[in-house]
Design a protein around this motif. Structure first.
Motif, PDB file in Angstrom:
ATOM      1  N   TRP A  50      54.695  36.593  36.386  1.00  0.00           N
ATOM      2  CA  TRP A  50      53.623  35.819  37.028  1.00  0.00           C
ATOM      3  C   TRP A  50      53.364  34.517  36.267  1.00  0.00           C
ATOM      4  CZ3 TRP A  50      52.068  36.831  41.732  1.00  0.00           C
ATOM      5  CH2 TRP A  50      50.887  36.269  42.217  1.00  0.00           C
ATOM      6  N   ARG A  62      52.254  28.323  46.759  1.00  0.00           N
ATOM      7  CA  ARG A  62      51.114  27.922  45.940  1.00  0.00           C
ATOM      8  C   ARG A  62      51.022  26.415  45.814  1.00  0.00           C
ATOM      9  NH1 ARG A  62      48.571  31.275  41.989  1.00  0.00           N
ATOM     10  NH2 ARG A  62      48.841  33.267  42.975  1.00  0.00           N
ATOM     11  N   GLY A  86      39.337  37.567  39.093  1.00  0.00           N
ATOM     12  CA  GLY A  86      40.764  37.918  39.078  1.00  0.00           C
ATOM     13  C   GLY A  86      41.552  36.642  38.823  1.00  0.00           C
ATOM     14  N   ASP A 107      39.572  38.810  34.395  1.00  0.00           N
ATOM     15  CA  ASP A 107      40.752  39.527  34.890  1.00  0.00           C
ATOM     16  C   ASP A 107      40.893  40.791  34.050  1.00  0.00           C
ATOM     17  OD1 ASP A 107      43.319  38.512  36.750  1.00  0.00           O
ATOM     18  OD2 ASP A 107      43.720  40.204  35.410  1.00  0.00           O
ATOM     19  N   PHE A 108      41.398  41.860  34.680  1.00  0.00           N
ATOM     20  CA  PHE A 108      41.522  43.057  33.852  1.00  0.00           C
ATOM     21  C   PHE A 108      42.916  43.243  33.241  1.00  0.00           C
ATOM     22  CE2 PHE A 108      43.622  45.093  37.090  1.00  0.00           C
ATOM     23  CZ  PHE A 108      43.008  46.089  37.827  1.00  0.00           C
ATOM     24  N   GLY A 132      37.944  42.137  32.109  1.00  0.00           N
ATOM     25  CA  GLY A 132      37.054  43.126  32.715  1.00  0.00           C
ATOM     26  C   GLY A 132      37.308  43.270  34.196  1.00  0.00           C
ATOM     27  N   ASP A 133      36.411  43.997  34.823  1.00  0.00           N
ATOM     28  CA  ASP A 133      36.534  44.311  36.249  1.00  0.00           C
ATOM     29  C   ASP A 133      35.557  43.424  37.014  1.00  0.00           C
ATOM     30  OD1 ASP A 133      36.469  45.484  38.779  1.00  0.00           O
ATOM     31  OD2 ASP A 133      36.726  47.497  37.969  1.00  0.00           O
ATOM     32  N   PHE A 134      36.079  42.655  37.976  1.00  0.00           N
ATOM     33  CA  PHE A 134      35.156  41.742  38.671  1.00  0.00           C
ATOM     34  C   PHE A 134      34.174  42.477  39.590  1.00  0.00           C
ATOM     35  CE2 PHE A 134      39.224  41.100  41.160  1.00  0.00           C
ATOM     36  CZ  PHE A 134      38.835  41.745  42.330  1.00  0.00           C
ATOM     37  N   HIS A 150      41.072  34.442  44.638  1.00  0.00           N
ATOM     38  CA  HIS A 150      42.378  34.004  45.128  1.00  0.00           C
ATOM     39  C   HIS A 150      43.365  35.151  44.993  1.00  0.00           C
ATOM     40  CE1 HIS A 150      46.031  31.112  44.817  1.00  0.00           C
ATOM     41  NE2 HIS A 150      45.889  31.617  46.013  1.00  0.00           N
TER      42      HIS A 150
HETATM   43  C1  LIG Z   1      47.797  38.457  42.843  1.00  0.00           C
HETATM   44  S1  LIG Z   1      47.103  38.207  41.234  1.00  0.00           S
HETATM   45  C2  LIG Z   1      46.212  36.730  41.483  1.00  0.00           C
HETATM   46  C3  LIG Z   1      45.821  36.083  40.177  1.00  0.00           C
HETATM   47  C4  LIG Z   1      45.208  34.692  40.329  1.00  0.00           C
HETATM   48  N1  LIG Z   1      44.005  34.675  41.115  1.00  0.00           N
HETATM   49  C5  LIG Z   1      46.246  33.800  40.910  1.00  0.00           C
HETATM   50  O1  LIG Z   1      46.116  33.472  42.090  1.00  0.00           O
HETATM   51  O2  LIG Z   1      47.196  33.464  40.195  1.00  0.00           O
HETATM   52  C6  LIG Z   1      45.840  39.436  41.240  1.00  0.00           C
HETATM   53  C7  LIG Z   1      45.038  39.480  39.937  1.00  0.00           C
HETATM   54  O3  LIG Z   1      43.873  40.265  40.129  1.00  0.00           O
HETATM   55  C8  LIG Z   1      43.634  40.995  38.936  1.00  0.00           C
HETATM   56  N2  LIG Z   1      42.772  42.118  39.307  1.00  0.00           N
HETATM   57  C9  LIG Z   1      43.018  43.061  40.237  1.00  0.00           C
HETATM   58  N3  LIG Z   1      41.950  43.882  40.343  1.00  0.00           N
HETATM   59  C10 LIG Z   1      41.029  43.444  39.454  1.00  0.00           C
HETATM   60  C11 LIG Z   1      39.717  43.865  39.094  1.00  0.00           C
HETATM   61  N4  LIG Z   1      39.148  44.905  39.690  1.00  0.00           N
HETATM   62  N5  LIG Z   1      39.045  43.164  38.169  1.00  0.00           N
HETATM   63  C12 LIG Z   1      39.608  42.089  37.542  1.00  0.00           C
HETATM   64  N6  LIG Z   1      40.853  41.638  37.856  1.00  0.00           N
HETATM   65  C13 LIG Z   1      41.547  42.317  38.786  1.00  0.00           C
HETATM   66  C14 LIG Z   1      45.026  41.372  38.456  1.00  0.00           C
HETATM   67  O4  LIG Z   1      45.019  41.705  37.085  1.00  0.00           O
HETATM   68  C15 LIG Z   1      45.794  40.090  38.762  1.00  0.00           C
HETATM   69  O5  LIG Z   1      45.736  39.181  37.706  1.00  0.00           O
END
Ligand SMILES: C[S@@+](CC[C@H](N)C(=O)[O-])C[C@H]1O[C@@H](n2cnc3c(N)ncnc32)[C@H](O)[C@@H]1O
Length: 278
Positions: A50, A62, A86, A107-108, A132-134, A150
């Motif tokens: 990523w 993107r 995230g 982000d977790f 952490g967890d959003f 996003h």
């Molecule tokens: C598809 S990626 C998108 C990342 C970023 N927004 C981007 O567009 O590059 C999904 C992201 O969501 C994070 N994620 C998924 N569930 C989450 C949660 N409950 N809390 C925090 N982050 C989370 C994942 O770790 C990952 O980095």
């Protein structure tokens, strides 16, 4: 003499169909099981991939479509306090901080948030990152002007929990911008049952500019009406729905014609509306 019960004729089940039934059952019933654990593993394994595709600007979707769509949604406002839910390796946080906004990313994924922090340490631009967890943050209530999600609202099994938290931390009239895979077109062979059924969609790998992610990925599918219902039930009013796509002249090029052969993304803008007290 006892009458023998007529034997039910065994119908031959097409093995392909049997397989499909098994898969379908597990998609529907197994949706809740181990979701967080599997997601943690997914992002642990896919983090380096990523970071590479984002930092080397390898993803044309993107670069040409989604970044611009999100920035466009905020282009009129200045000096906002923004929560990127995230945030991954932080590319959107960086873009927004450079425009003068105050940005907080959660982000977790340990690897992704570390990568984000490393850049911030090297070239500080005032972004605050948290692992952490959003869906459950320590932010005070009503403190953000904008929340961005996003490609993340469909990463969790219970988006209603995230929406509740977003509603809590947004200021009154604050804006939520969610961009994710267009639910009406995420299947190559659409059928109604597939579309209306809430389910976990499993994919083999991300493929970006010929590079495969080392690990598979999955996400939540809900119908468009279900997404809008969740937003409205959580107290948001939807102010805009966009379907980000490349400029039409791009479809003259073979690559875009083949790879953007259906609307792939949806962007929903919503506002925190609080009913007026009488
Ligand atoms: C598809 S990626 C998108 C990342 C970023 N927004 C981007 O567009 O590059 C999904 C992201 O969501 C994070 N994620 C998924 N569930 C989450 C949660 N409950 N809390 C925090 N982050 C989370 C994942 O770790 C990952 O980095």
């Amino acid at each position: 003499m006892m009458k023998r019960k007529p034997q039910r004729q065994k119908t031959k089940v097409n093995p392909k169909r049997k397989n499909w039934r098994r898969q379908f059952r597990s998609l529907v019933t197994g949706k809740q099981k181990n979701w967080n654990k599997e997601k943690g593993r997914e992002w642990g394994e896919n983090a380096d991939f990523w970071i590479k595709i984002i930092r080397e600007k390898l993803d044309p979707f993107r670069e040409i479509i989604t970044n611009q769509a999100i920035l466009e949604s905020l282009k009129r406002e200045k000096n906002l306090k923004i929560f990127d839910a995230g945030c991954g390796e932080g590319y959107l946080c960086r873009k927004l901080a450079k425009k003068g906004h105050r940005v907080f990313g959660i982000d977790f994924s340990k690897k992704l948030i570390e990568a984000a922090r490393n850049l911030e340490r090297k070239k500080p631009i005032g972004i605050k990152y948290f692992r952490g967890d959003f869906r459950k943050t320590n932010f005070p209530s009503s403190c953000f002007d904008v929340i961005l999600s996003h490609q993340t609202i469909n990463e969790i099994k219970n988006p209603e929990k995230a929406l509740k938290e977003f509603f809590r931390v947004l200021k009154r009239k604050g804006k939520l911008v969610c961009l994710f895979l267009h639910p009406c077109f995420d299947s190559k062979k659409p059928n109604s049952l597939n579309y209306f059924q809430e389910k976990k969609i499993q994919k083999g790998y991300y493929l970006v500019s010929g590079i495969k992610s080392p690990w598979p990925y999955f996400y939540l599918h809900l119908s468009l009406s279900k997404w809008t219902e969740l937003l409205i039930k959580s107290g948001f009013s939807i102010s805009n729905i966009k379907e980000p796509h490349p400029p039409l002249k791009f479809f003259q090029k073979k690559w875009w014609k083949e790879n953007f052969n259906r609307p792939r993304f949806i962007l929903i803008e919503a506002e925190k509306t609080v009913p007026k007290k009488d």
